[in-house]
Motif scaffolding. Sequence first.
Motif, PDB file in Angstrom:
ATOM      1  N   SER A   1      -4.648 -10.698  -1.686  1.00  0.00           N
ATOM      2  CA  SER A   1      -4.926 -12.088  -2.101  1.00  0.00           C
ATOM      3  C   SER A   1      -5.547 -12.906  -0.970  1.00  0.00           C
ATOM      4  N   GLY A   2      -5.378 -12.443   0.281  1.00  0.00           N
ATOM      5  CA  GLY A   2      -5.936 -13.181   1.415  1.00  0.00           C
ATOM      6  C   GLY A   2      -5.126 -14.422   1.755  1.00  0.00           C
ATOM      7  N   ASN A   3      -3.956 -14.582   1.122  1.00  0.00           N
ATOM      8  CA  ASN A   3      -3.147 -15.782   1.374  1.00  0.00           C
ATOM      9  C   ASN A   3      -2.183 -15.633   2.537  1.00  0.00           C
ATOM     10  N   VAL A   4      -2.286 -14.507   3.247  1.00  0.00           N
ATOM     11  CA  VAL A   4      -1.371 -14.316   4.365  1.00  0.00           C
ATOM     12  C   VAL A   4      -2.070 -14.786   5.637  1.00  0.00           C
ATOM     13  N   ARG A   5      -1.512 -15.773   6.285  1.00  0.00           N
ATOM     14  CA  ARG A   5      -2.177 -16.349   7.455  1.00  0.00           C
ATOM     15  C   ARG A   5      -2.143 -15.389   8.642  1.00  0.00           C
ATOM     16  N   ALA A   6      -3.075 -15.543   9.532  1.00  0.00           N
ATOM     17  CA  ALA A   6      -3.108 -14.843  10.818  1.00  0.00           C
ATOM     18  C   ALA A   6      -3.309 -13.335  10.697  1.00  0.00           C
ATOM     19  N   HIS A   7      -3.726 -12.856   9.516  1.00  0.00           N
ATOM     20  CA  HIS A   7      -4.049 -11.433   9.392  1.00  0.00           C
ATOM     21  C   HIS A   7      -5.544 -11.266   9.556  1.00  0.00           C
ATOM     22  N   ARG A   8      -5.959 -10.714  10.685  1.00  0.00           N
ATOM     23  CA  ARG A   8      -7.400 -10.592  10.933  1.00  0.00           C
ATOM     24  C   ARG A   8      -7.930  -9.219  10.517  1.00  0.00           C
ATOM     25  N   PHE A   9      -7.031  -8.308  10.172  1.00  0.00           N
ATOM     26  CA  PHE A   9      -7.470  -6.975   9.761  1.00  0.00           C
ATOM     27  C   PHE A   9      -7.496  -6.914   8.231  1.00  0.00           C
ATOM     28  N   SER A  10      -8.185  -5.938   7.699  1.00  0.00           N
ATOM     29  CA  SER A  10      -8.111  -5.736   6.252  1.00  0.00           C
ATOM     30  C   SER A  10      -7.916  -4.251   5.981  1.00  0.00           C
ATOM     31  N   PHE A  11      -7.154  -3.951   4.949  1.00  0.00           N
ATOM     32  CA  PHE A  11      -6.878  -2.557   4.588  1.00  0.00           C
ATOM     33  C   PHE A  11      -7.631  -2.190   3.319  1.00  0.00           C
ATOM     34  N   THR A  12      -7.975  -0.901   3.202  1.00  0.00           N
ATOM     35  CA  THR A  12      -8.544  -0.430   1.932  1.00  0.00           C
ATOM     36  C   THR A  12      -7.410  -0.321   0.917  1.00  0.00           C
ATOM     37  N   ASP A  13      -7.777  -0.136  -0.349  1.00  0.00           N
ATOM     38  CA  ASP A  13      -6.747   0.002  -1.386  1.00  0.00           C
ATOM     39  C   ASP A  13      -5.839   1.199  -1.099  1.00  0.00           C
ATOM     40  N   ALA A  14      -6.473   2.320  -0.656  1.00  0.00           N
ATOM     41  CA  ALA A  14      -5.671   3.524  -0.376  1.00  0.00           C
ATOM     42  C   ALA A  14      -4.706   3.256   0.777  1.00  0.00           C
ATOM     43  N   GLN A  15      -5.158   2.526   1.793  1.00  0.00           N
ATOM     44  CA  GLN A  15      -4.273   2.219   2.931  1.00  0.00           C
ATOM     45  C   GLN A  15      -3.130   1.313   2.489  1.00  0.00           C
ATOM     46  N   LEU A  16      -3.455   0.361   1.609  1.00  0.00           N
ATOM     47  CA  LEU A  16      -2.388  -0.532   1.131  1.00  0.00           C
ATOM     48  C   LEU A  16      -1.333   0.260   0.375  1.00  0.00           C
ATOM     49  N   THR A  17      -1.803   1.264  -0.368  1.00  0.00           N
ATOM     50  CA  THR A  17      -0.852   2.092  -1.115  1.00  0.00           C
ATOM     51  C   THR A  17       0.038   2.866  -0.144  1.00  0.00           C
ATOM     52  N   ASP A  18      -0.575   3.416   0.896  1.00  0.00           N
ATOM     53  CA  ASP A  18       0.204   4.158   1.903  1.00  0.00           C
ATOM     54  C   ASP A  18       1.227   3.241   2.571  1.00  0.00           C
ATOM     55  N   LEU A  19       0.777   2.025   2.876  1.00  0.00           N
ATOM     56  CA  LEU A  19       1.658   1.067   3.553  1.00  0.00           C
ATOM     57  C   LEU A  19       2.859   0.738   2.665  1.00  0.00           C
ATOM     58  N   ALA A  20       2.561   0.509   1.384  1.00  0.00           N
ATOM     59  CA  ALA A  20       3.646   0.182   0.449  1.00  0.00           C
ATOM     60  C   ALA A  20       4.622   1.347   0.342  1.00  0.00           C
ATOM     61  N   GLU A  21       4.093   2.580   0.354  1.00  0.00           N
ATOM     62  CA  GLU A  21       4.970   3.757   0.280  1.00  0.00           C
ATOM     63  C   GLU A  21       5.916   3.798   1.487  1.00  0.00           C
ATOM     64  N   TYR A  22       5.358   3.477   2.650  1.00  0.00           N
ATOM     65  CA  TYR A  22       6.190   3.489   3.853  1.00  0.00           C
ATOM     66  C   TYR A  22       7.254   2.387   3.762  1.00  0.00           C
ATOM     67  N   LEU A  23       6.832   1.176   3.336  1.00  0.00           N
ATOM     68  CA  LEU A  23       7.785   0.066   3.264  1.00  0.00           C
ATOM     69  C   LEU A  23       8.883   0.358   2.242  1.00  0.00           C
ATOM     70  N   LYS A  24       8.519   1.135   1.213  1.00  0.00           N
ATOM     71  CA  LYS A  24       9.530   1.513   0.224  1.00  0.00           C
ATOM     72  C   LYS A  24      10.625   2.355   0.877  1.00  0.00           C
ATOM     73  N   THR A  25      10.234   3.200   1.841  1.00  0.00           N
ATOM     74  CA  THR A  25      11.245   4.032   2.505  1.00  0.00           C
ATOM     75  C   THR A  25      12.209   3.156   3.301  1.00  0.00           C
ATOM     76  N   LEU A  26      11.716   2.016   3.824  1.00  0.00           N
ATOM     77  CA  LEU A  26      12.610   1.108   4.566  1.00  0.00           C
ATOM     78  C   LEU A  26      13.634   0.480   3.621  1.00  0.00           C
ATOM     79  N   GLU A  27      13.156   0.193   2.390  1.00  0.00           N
ATOM     80  CA  GLU A  27      14.067  -0.438   1.420  1.00  0.00           C
ATOM     81  C   GLU A  27      15.220   0.495   1.063  1.00  0.00           C
ATOM     82  N   LYS A  28      14.922   1.785   1.142  1.00  0.00           N
ATOM     83  CA  LYS A  28      15.976   2.747   0.758  1.00  0.00           C
ATOM     84  C   LYS A  28      16.989   2.964   1.860  1.00  0.00           C
ATOM     85  N   GLN A  29      16.661   2.486   3.073  1.00  0.00           N
ATOM     86  CA  GLN A  29      17.588   2.699   4.190  1.00  0.00           C
ATOM     87  C   GLN A  29      18.827   1.840   4.022  1.00  0.00           C
ATOM     88  N   PRO A  30      19.997   2.344   4.434  1.00  0.00           N
ATOM     89  CA  PRO A  30      21.211   1.554   4.262  1.00  0.00           C
ATOM     90  C   PRO A  30      21.182   0.300   5.158  1.00  0.00           C
TER      91      PRO A  30
END
Length: 391
Positions: free
Chosen positions: A362-391
């Motif tokens: 959405s571009g609504n996140v301030r101070a983010h000067r980098f941009s990810f491709t759709d595939a990278q965003l998917t990978d990132l979300a997959e990784y963040l999902k693993t953090l959610e599963k941590q106790p």
Amino acid sequence: MESSCAAAGTHLTRRALLKLCIATASALAMPVSLGPLMAEVLATRKRRPVIWLSCQECTGCTESLTRADAPTLERLLFELLSLDYHHTLQAAAGEAAEHARLRTMSEYRGEYLLVVDGSIPTGAGGGYSTIAGVSNLDLLRECAATAAAVIALGTCAAFGGLPIAAPNPTGARDVATLMREGRIPARPLVNLPGCPPIPETIAAVLLHFLVFERFPELDELNRPRVSYGATVHERCNRYHHFVEGRFAERFDDEGARRGWCLLRLGCRGPLTHNACPTLRWNQGTSYPVESGHPCIGCSEPGFWDRGGFYQALHSDPGYTQAAASTAERGETLFDDNCVYCHLPSRKPFRTASAEIPALLRSGNVRAHRFSFTDAQLTDLAEYLKTLEKQP
Ligand code: SF4
Ligand code: F3S
């Protein structure tokens, strides 16, 4: 009236040459501003001679070349290169053809490019395939000795392809193996696998060599990283269905009709390095997976011996590794970009991982000067999902 590049001995107009160079720079992930410089260099170069040996092959690689459209491969072959010897395309036959080869080898010692398609049979003293009474192995040894560089074109020349499949009755070998074994002289080598290879990949590598007199950066299997550095899976148009667990189970089910992931129908995209999803085939029209057929891994070592084409990959150790790497790739992205401000302690975000790609897009996140491709965003979300599963 447009001028043509007489110095290079070509009939390409300057505009056509420029267009070709810009397309090549872009295909090689180089700045397009290099295009005009490449065109200038090419306009001053003489046509580079090519000797093309077809060994144990089906002529598919040549077929693919002659049907290429962009960036006008015939023009590249016939106007920037001098195709002095080619078993299928040459007009000369018999002794005249062999004389042409020998003349090129002596007049352009150390300058000509050697293209090889097909694997090289070494059994029966090389008797399985001979040209003018000379075995493919002897011909290759002789031609490689004084070549500037060698292009192993297609999966058969690069990895053995179909002829090397068990039980390999002809003792087929690929070019790199023969060099490693010392059975032919070692020369600079690029592998362009694919059954056949993508014409635009071939054109870009040839043009790179004509301009820079070397191949683009290669990986550990001698493939240009820019074309073979990612898997079909990573760039697949069905990747989001894979991530979200939507799979076609049959070729005629609702999932197949809706364009879901073909993994369970035997897709080898997760193990196959090629640029089909980005370059596509037939003037950029489509590629197998987009057309509804699983990738059969035509550009990988072990094509034919690595399980049936319609067998799901779950038991293949390479696949387990590739599937696991989605979250691993996300972790690398996180470490390279996010960790400085977010989550040094690696606790989950307040925003759910599944919503993060949309938030970043959405571009609504301030101070983010980098941009990810759709595939990278998917990978990132997959990784963040693993953090959610941590106790
Ligand atoms: Fe595409 Fe095949 Fe990967 Fe599914 S498994 S996302 S169809 S490459
Ligand atoms: Fe071959 Fe797979 Fe591309 S089968 S043509 S590498 S999609």
